[in-house]
Design an enzyme around this catalytic site. Sequence first.
Site: not given
Ligand code: UD1
Ligand code: CA
Length: 459
Positions: A12, A17, A227, A333, A351, A366, A380
């Site tokens: 989600a 980045r 990321n 193709r 093709k 062709y 040719a």
């Molecule tokens: C999280 C872990 C951390 C771990 C790291 C590894 C937690 C609190 N921390 O941190 O311990 O070392 O991942 O990468 O879990 N996501 C959602 N909904 C949300 C928040 C996040 O779906 O509300 C999903 C993001 O899309 C992502 C993943 O969860 O794929 C991790 O979220 P992110 O915010 O990157 O967590 P970190 O702070 O990296």
């Molecule tokens: Ca992360």
Amino acid sequence: MTRPLTVVVLAAGKGTRMKSDLPKVLHPLAGRPLIGHVLAAADTLEPTRICVVYGHGGETLPKAIARDDVAWALQEPQLGTGHAVQQALPHVDMAGDVLILYGDVPLIRPETLQEMVLIAGEGALALLTVKLADPSGYGRIVRNARGQVERIVEHKDASPEELAIHEVNTGILCLSAAKLAAWLDRLTNDNAQGEYYLTDVIAMAAAEGERILPCHPSAEWEVLGVNSRAQLAGLERRLQGNIAEGLMAAGVTLVDPARLDVRGSLECGRDCLIDVNCVFEGRVVIGENTIVGANCVIKDAEIGAGVEIKPFCHIDGASIGADAIIGPYARLRPGTELAEEVHIGNFVELKNAQVGFNSKINHLSYVGDATVGRKVNIGAGTITCNYDGANKHRTVIEDEAFIGSDTQLVAPVTVGRGATLGAGTTLTKDAPPDQLTLSRAKQLTLSGWKRPVKKQSDK
Ligand code: UD1
Ligand code: CA
């Protein structure tokens, strides 16, 4: 009866980045969306159900993945990883275990997950951790004096002593669904980021005397997340490197394993040689002893044994028989089917054309919507005029016909077996077998003709 297993994939997050309009988990890695790799790994476990938690990017993600065997849970707003898993709970089989994966951690190996599922099946909590030279940004694994996992502290909440810990949380865990649901119920967002941390369930589990068994990936790349576009490119190279190693182990020579891109599946027989900068897409199968020259792009193709594909060919949806010679600069193709020992030369486009044994189309032609027999020679600059602006028509060239250079075959038209067409012919009616057919203005020479001379300008 094996225990029910629900795989929850978190996807989600915003992916700020990436600086992209496309949801992060839809960015392609080896030609497939990041989350597609995660779902493929999940599929190997044959889970009872897969649930993806989505949010940022709205319906784009479910629409793009288009799998009706996947449950979708909307997380809006996104209040942390614990909150995210909570949204999936209505889809979880509470009688079994839950495996939590991430849509942006694409290279996780099925073997690693299998081990975690087994551990959870035996009633413990499996937590995937890894020791990193640079642990910054990650949640740290805090162990007690006896080395047992006690809790996870997020980087932003960690003390200087905790920041010195190199063992980090990958985020991937597998545990009892009922216990997880109970612990998630007790989460608070009383922390540096004001989020509901999934990681807080570890301290609750430890406090209740739950067995927490840390597992480790076979290599760091398994748990690397994406990321940024730079990290995406890094994982692409890593995955391509793995594919290249597999091919070499199977007896394929890669002139430079760092200059190969497989965006799908590539199966090669022994002693194939692939020169530099080739791209393979979709499903490509290549027989033994075949050579693929430099800079070829090959998609959804079946290529026989002993074939030589010279540099700079583009092949899409074609099958090529054994011992054929293709290129350089050939374009095959969809619907192209070449029998054994066919020769297709430079700047030839085919093709939807079937070409029989040992026929040759060597230069600048062709050939589309055509059936070409055995041992046909196409000179040719030959063109099948298959399209009248509204409909496509077929050209049939029977065995051992000889098509002179610069010929246009205006379809529908048939060239009989053993027929010869004179160079420059525009064929609009069928050519009978074994005879010479040509359409050509008579050649004439004007005797006494003089070239014009430039007039002297008067100065
Ligand atoms: C999280 C872990 C951390 C771990 C790291 C590894 C937690 C609190 N921390 O941190 O311990 O070392 O991942 O990468 O879990 N996501 C959602 N909904 C949300 C928040 C996040 O779906 O509300 C999903 C993001 O899309 C992502 C993943 O969860 O794929 C991790 O979220 P992110 O915010 O990157 O967590 P970190 O702070 O990296
Ligand atoms: Ca992360």
